[in-house]
Design a protein around this motif. Structure first.
Motif, PDB file in Angstrom:
ATOM      1  N   THR A  93     -12.840   7.110  -3.982  1.00  0.00           N
ATOM      2  CA  THR A  93     -12.954   5.674  -3.737  1.00  0.00           C
ATOM      3  C   THR A  93     -14.284   5.395  -3.050  1.00  0.00           C
ATOM      4  O   THR A  93     -14.681   6.113  -2.128  1.00  0.00           O
ATOM      5  CB  THR A  93     -11.802   5.173  -2.840  1.00  0.00           C
ATOM      6  N   THR A 138     -16.383   4.968 -15.658  1.00  0.00           N
ATOM      7  CA  THR A 138     -15.849   3.850 -14.884  1.00  0.00           C
ATOM      8  C   THR A 138     -16.082   2.526 -15.609  1.00  0.00           C
ATOM      9  O   THR A 138     -15.204   1.658 -15.654  1.00  0.00           O
ATOM     10  CB  THR A 138     -16.494   3.794 -13.486  1.00  0.00           C
ATOM     11  N   LYS A 160      -8.005  -7.973  -9.685  1.00  0.00           N
ATOM     12  CA  LYS A 160      -7.525  -6.626  -9.348  1.00  0.00           C
ATOM     13  C   LYS A 160      -6.306  -6.268 -10.195  1.00  0.00           C
ATOM     14  O   LYS A 160      -6.077  -5.103 -10.514  1.00  0.00           O
ATOM     15  CB  LYS A 160      -7.187  -6.574  -7.855  1.00  0.00           C
ATOM     16  N   ALA A 218     -13.550   0.505  -4.784  1.00  0.00           N
ATOM     17  CA  ALA A 218     -13.432   0.834  -6.210  1.00  0.00           C
ATOM     18  C   ALA A 218     -13.050   2.298  -6.395  1.00  0.00           C
ATOM     19  O   ALA A 218     -13.506   3.183  -5.656  1.00  0.00           O
ATOM     20  CB  ALA A 218     -14.752   0.549  -6.921  1.00  0.00           C
ATOM     21  N   TRP A 237     -13.032   5.670  -8.748  1.00  0.00           N
ATOM     22  CA  TRP A 237     -13.725   6.311  -9.863  1.00  0.00           C
ATOM     23  C   TRP A 237     -13.004   7.603 -10.225  1.00  0.00           C
ATOM     24  O   TRP A 237     -12.396   8.260  -9.389  1.00  0.00           O
ATOM     25  CB  TRP A 237     -15.191   6.592  -9.526  1.00  0.00           C
ATOM     26  N   ASN A 246      -9.509  -0.056 -11.750  1.00  0.00           N
ATOM     27  CA  ASN A 246     -10.421   0.677 -10.861  1.00  0.00           C
ATOM     28  C   ASN A 246     -10.721  -0.093  -9.573  1.00  0.00           C
ATOM     29  O   ASN A 246     -11.419   0.424  -8.704  1.00  0.00           O
ATOM     30  CB  ASN A 246     -11.725   1.015 -11.583  1.00  0.00           C
ATOM     31  N   ILE A 247     -10.202  -1.321  -9.447  1.00  0.00           N
ATOM     32  CA  ILE A 247     -10.351  -2.055  -8.195  1.00  0.00           C
ATOM     33  C   ILE A 247      -9.138  -1.759  -7.330  1.00  0.00           C
ATOM     34  O   ILE A 247      -8.025  -2.214  -7.601  1.00  0.00           O
ATOM     35  CB  ILE A 247     -10.465  -3.579  -8.429  1.00  0.00           C
ATOM     36  N   LYS A 248      -9.327  -0.971  -6.283  1.00  0.00           N
ATOM     37  CA  LYS A 248      -8.221  -0.599  -5.411  1.00  0.00           C
ATOM     38  C   LYS A 248      -7.886  -1.722  -4.451  1.00  0.00           C
ATOM     39  O   LYS A 248      -6.714  -2.008  -4.195  1.00  0.00           O
ATOM     40  CB  LYS A 248      -8.581   0.667  -4.623  1.00  0.00           C
ATOM     41  N   GLN A 304     -15.551  -4.680  -2.267  1.00  0.00           N
ATOM     42  CA  GLN A 304     -14.372  -4.104  -2.889  1.00  0.00           C
ATOM     43  C   GLN A 304     -14.330  -2.595  -2.661  1.00  0.00           C
ATOM     44  O   GLN A 304     -15.365  -1.953  -2.471  1.00  0.00           O
ATOM     45  CB  GLN A 304     -14.374  -4.352  -4.402  1.00  0.00           C
ATOM     46  N   LEU A 345     -13.284  -0.136 -17.151  1.00  0.00           N
ATOM     47  CA  LEU A 345     -13.346  -1.561 -16.834  1.00  0.00           C
ATOM     48  C   LEU A 345     -13.247  -2.402 -18.100  1.00  0.00           C
ATOM     49  O   LEU A 345     -12.466  -3.358 -18.181  1.00  0.00           O
ATOM     50  CB  LEU A 345     -14.660  -1.851 -16.103  1.00  0.00           C
TER      51      LEU A 345
END
Length: 244
Positions: free
Chosen positions: A81, A178, A41, A71, A73, A46-48, A69, A182
């Motif tokens: 999310t 997205t 993370k 995520a 966008w 983009n991983i909240k 997860q 990443l």
């Protein structure tokens, strides 16, 4: 090390099928460490939140992991999310990571495969012999050949109900964007690790030359160990701050 080559196709009944390939200037094991790190993370913006992570099978180099997860966008002026709940099959022996959605909802299918393959940067040193394995490459270059990675991704996204244009165009753009974010985060992390490794090598070379007269030699850490040291550094700093 290389530009991102992202191709988006639209098979019948699906939103899109992403095909991605790029070259990265770190060995496969180091790249794989970034991808499978439970705490990645910190790398991927983009991983909240990692809601849950459970190891179902652990066979050493191969693990089966259930991950959920939240995520993030973004596309143009829209953002949001979504929850992503997948089963991940990760195998260090061939540096693959296969994922498949566990809980259907808006998405009927969300699945794909990451693969990291070695890139023999100094392959010309082996001419006319063409190495096919890392052992062959190390042998013909005397262990001095540089090794990078070729990272590829195949990903299928299929909604339960395929929306009509222009909404489907927007969703396709969100998916592609997205994925690009990443990969950009991963490339930036690789560049940072490579920069730290170069600085460490320069420092070790200097220290080694100073200690040679005393008969001492310093053993260089590999990229993987340096990466682990760098990853754990923030934790050690936080622990020291809490203990004050």
């Amino acid at each position: 090390m290389g530009m991102i080559a992202l191709q988006v196709t639209v098979p019948k009944g699906s939103l899109c099928n992403l095909h991605l390939k790029l070259k990265v200037g770190l060995p496969p094991d180091a790249i794989y460490n970034i991808v499978i790190d439970p705490e990645n993370k910190r790398v991927f913006k983009n991983i909240k939140e990692v809601i849950s992570r459970r190891v179902l099978v652990d066979e050493g180099p191969r693990q089966l992991v259930e991950v959920e997860q939240a995520a993030i966008w973004r596309f143009l002026w829209w953002s949001g999310t979504i929850s992503v709940h997948v089963l991940v099959d990760q195998n260090r022996e061939d540096h693959t990571l296969k994922f498949k959605q566990l809980r259907t909802g808006f998405m009927e299918k969300f699945e794909g495969c990451w693969k990291v393959e070695p890139l023999f940067v100094d392959e010309q040193l082996c001419h006319p012999f063409k190495p096919k394995t890392l052992d062959e490459y190390n042998s013909c270059t005397g262990g001095k050949g540089r090794v990078g990675s070729i990272l590829s991704l195949e990903q299928l996204v299929q909604p339960a109900i395929l929306p009509p244009p222009p909404l489907s165009w927007y969703l396709r753009g969100i998916t592609a964007r997205t994925t690009e974010m990443l990969i950009s985060d991963l490339v930036a992390e690789a560049a940072s690790i490579r920069g730290n490794a170069s600085a460490a090598n320069s420092s070790q070379t200097s220290e080694t030359s100073e200690n040679t007269s005393n008969g001492n030699t310093l053993q260089a850490f590999d990229v993987k160990e340096r990466w682990r040291h760098r990853r754990n550094a923030p934790r050690r700093r936080n622990n020291r701050e809490l203990s004050r």
